[in-house]
Scaffold this active site. Structure first.
Site, PDB file in Angstrom:
ATOM      1  N   ASP A   1     -26.101 -25.170  -2.288  1.00  0.00           N
ATOM      2  CA  ASP A   1     -27.282 -26.036  -2.177  1.00  0.00           C
ATOM      3  C   ASP A   1     -28.363 -25.486  -3.108  1.00  0.00           C
ATOM      4  O   ASP A   1     -28.119 -24.560  -3.903  1.00  0.00           O
ATOM      5  CB  ASP A   1     -27.737 -26.193  -0.715  1.00  0.00           C
ATOM      6  CG  ASP A   1     -28.422 -24.954  -0.147  1.00  0.00           C
ATOM      7  OD1 ASP A   1     -28.480 -23.916  -0.854  1.00  0.00           O
ATOM      8  OD2 ASP A   1     -28.904 -25.015   0.994  1.00  0.00           O
TER       9      ASP A   1
ATOM     10  N   THR B   1     -28.439 -18.682   3.458  1.00  0.00           N
ATOM     11  CA  THR B   1     -27.883 -17.633   4.315  1.00  0.00           C
ATOM     12  C   THR B   1     -26.358 -17.588   4.311  1.00  0.00           C
ATOM     13  O   THR B   1     -25.780 -16.586   4.763  1.00  0.00           O
ATOM     14  CB  THR B   1     -28.293 -17.882   5.783  1.00  0.00           C
ATOM     15  OG1 THR B   1     -27.803 -19.187   6.148  1.00  0.00           O
ATOM     16  CG2 THR B   1     -29.804 -17.829   5.964  1.00  0.00           C
TER      17      THR B   1
ATOM     18  N   HIS C   1      -6.261 -11.302   7.638  1.00  0.00           N
ATOM     19  CA  HIS C   1      -5.977 -11.616   9.037  1.00  0.00           C
ATOM     20  C   HIS C   1      -6.284 -13.059   9.428  1.00  0.00           C
ATOM     21  O   HIS C   1      -5.623 -13.596  10.318  1.00  0.00           O
ATOM     22  CB  HIS C   1      -6.783 -10.686   9.960  1.00  0.00           C
ATOM     23  CG  HIS C   1      -6.285  -9.270   9.952  1.00  0.00           C
ATOM     24  ND1 HIS C   1      -6.747  -8.310  10.826  1.00  0.00           N
ATOM     25  CD2 HIS C   1      -5.359  -8.647   9.160  1.00  0.00           C
ATOM     26  CE1 HIS C   1      -6.135  -7.161  10.580  1.00  0.00           C
ATOM     27  NE2 HIS C   1      -5.295  -7.338   9.566  1.00  0.00           N
TER      28      HIS C   1
ATOM     29  N   GLY D   1     -25.261 -22.058   7.289  1.00  0.00           N
ATOM     30  CA  GLY D   1     -25.156 -23.526   7.383  1.00  0.00           C
ATOM     31  C   GLY D   1     -23.904 -24.030   6.695  1.00  0.00           C
ATOM     32  O   GLY D   1     -23.189 -24.897   7.230  1.00  0.00           O
TER      33      GLY D   1
ATOM     34  N   HIS E   1      -0.550 -12.546  12.695  1.00  0.00           N
ATOM     35  CA  HIS E   1      -1.787 -13.269  12.376  1.00  0.00           C
ATOM     36  C   HIS E   1      -1.519 -14.758  12.184  1.00  0.00           C
ATOM     37  O   HIS E   1      -2.372 -15.595  12.467  1.00  0.00           O
ATOM     38  CB  HIS E   1      -2.447 -12.671  11.131  1.00  0.00           C
ATOM     39  CG  HIS E   1      -2.745 -11.216  11.296  1.00  0.00           C
ATOM     40  ND1 HIS E   1      -3.669 -10.759  12.216  1.00  0.00           N
ATOM     41  CD2 HIS E   1      -2.220 -10.119  10.703  1.00  0.00           C
ATOM     42  CE1 HIS E   1      -3.699  -9.437  12.178  1.00  0.00           C
ATOM     43  NE2 HIS E   1      -2.825  -9.026  11.263  1.00  0.00           N
TER      44      HIS E   1
ATOM     45  N   CYS F   1     -25.258 -20.938   0.244  1.00  0.00           N
ATOM     46  CA  CYS F   1     -26.551 -21.555   0.548  1.00  0.00           C
ATOM     47  C   CYS F   1     -27.551 -20.401   0.705  1.00  0.00           C
ATOM     48  O   CYS F   1     -27.321 -19.313   0.167  1.00  0.00           O
ATOM     49  CB  CYS F   1     -26.474 -22.469   1.769  1.00  0.00           C
ATOM     50  SG  CYS F   1     -25.989 -21.669   3.309  1.00  0.00           S
TER      51      CYS F   1
HETATM   52  C1  RB5 Z   1     -32.211 -24.319   2.852  1.00  0.00           C
HETATM   53  O1  RB5 Z   1     -33.577 -24.115   2.932  1.00  0.00           O
HETATM   54  C2  RB5 Z   1     -31.481 -23.430   3.834  1.00  0.00           C
HETATM   55  O2  RB5 Z   1     -31.690 -23.855   5.121  1.00  0.00           O
HETATM   56  C3  RB5 Z   1     -30.011 -23.397   3.493  1.00  0.00           C
HETATM   57  O3  RB5 Z   1     -29.843 -22.942   2.195  1.00  0.00           O
HETATM   58  C4  RB5 Z   1     -29.120 -22.505   4.339  1.00  0.00           C
HETATM   59  O4  RB5 Z   1     -29.629 -21.219   4.413  1.00  0.00           O
HETATM   60  C5  RB5 Z   1     -28.715 -23.032   5.644  1.00  0.00           C
HETATM   61  O5  RB5 Z   1     -27.964 -22.403   6.390  1.00  0.00           O
END
Ligand code: RB5
Length: 151
Positions: A9, A68, A99, A71, A134, A66
């Site tokens: 993203d 983190t 695994h 998401g 596994h 993304c």
């Molecule tokens: C976008 O702002 C952020 O929410 C997305 O990149 C991600 O971290 C979602 O899990």
């Protein structure tokens, strides 16, 4: 040639390009499903586009980035046959292939730097599933997806 797919993203456009170009340089064919800009977008659109490439058999493994990685992994894991793992360390990236037979690696551009991202990507694509006991457990994912796991 092994065919991979990568997506991101707006939070990870730059890091995705670094990872994509690195894998191409290593000799992989890499499909980039976007996004290609830093304009705000909805990460499930890109998770869906990437998962379709794996579900169809066109690509063997995928990488989703993304902010983190969380998401993207949640969205990817809503797809049948997709086993997405959000990893921030090399041990997990290796073990999720050995695994869990993970077919999608996720990580966060706001969590880690390019050096670690490239290590995670390399380990992920270079490690094979161990199978054996596994495989029994991975087969149970299919039963869960089909509502057939016996409790
Ligand atoms: C976008 O702002 C952020 O929410 C997305 O990149 C991600 O971290 C979602 O899990």
């Amino acid at each position: 040639m092994r065919k991979l797919v990568i997506g991101c993203d707006h939070a990870a456009t730059e890091l995705k390009a670094i990872v994509r170009d690195h894998l191409i340089e290593r000799g992989f064919e890499v499909i980039d499903v976007g996004t290609h800009t830093t304009d705000s977008c909805n990460y499930p659109d890109y998770a869906h586009a990437l998962c379709q490439k794996i579900q169809s058999g066109e690509c063997e493994l995928g990488i989703l980035i993304c902010g983190t990685g969380i998401g993207m992994s949640m969205a990817a894991n809503k797809h049948k046959g997709i086993r997405a793992a959000c990893c921030s360390d090399t041990f997990s990236a290796r073990l999720t292939r050995l695994h869990n037979d993970a077919n999608v690696l996720c990580f966060g551009a706001r969590v880690l730097g390019a050096g670690l991202a490239l290590d995670l990507a390399d380990i992920f694509v270079d490690t094979a599933f161990e199978g054996g006991k596994h495989k029994t457990r991975i087969d149970m994912f299919v039963d869960i997806e089909n509502g057939e796991l016996k409790g």
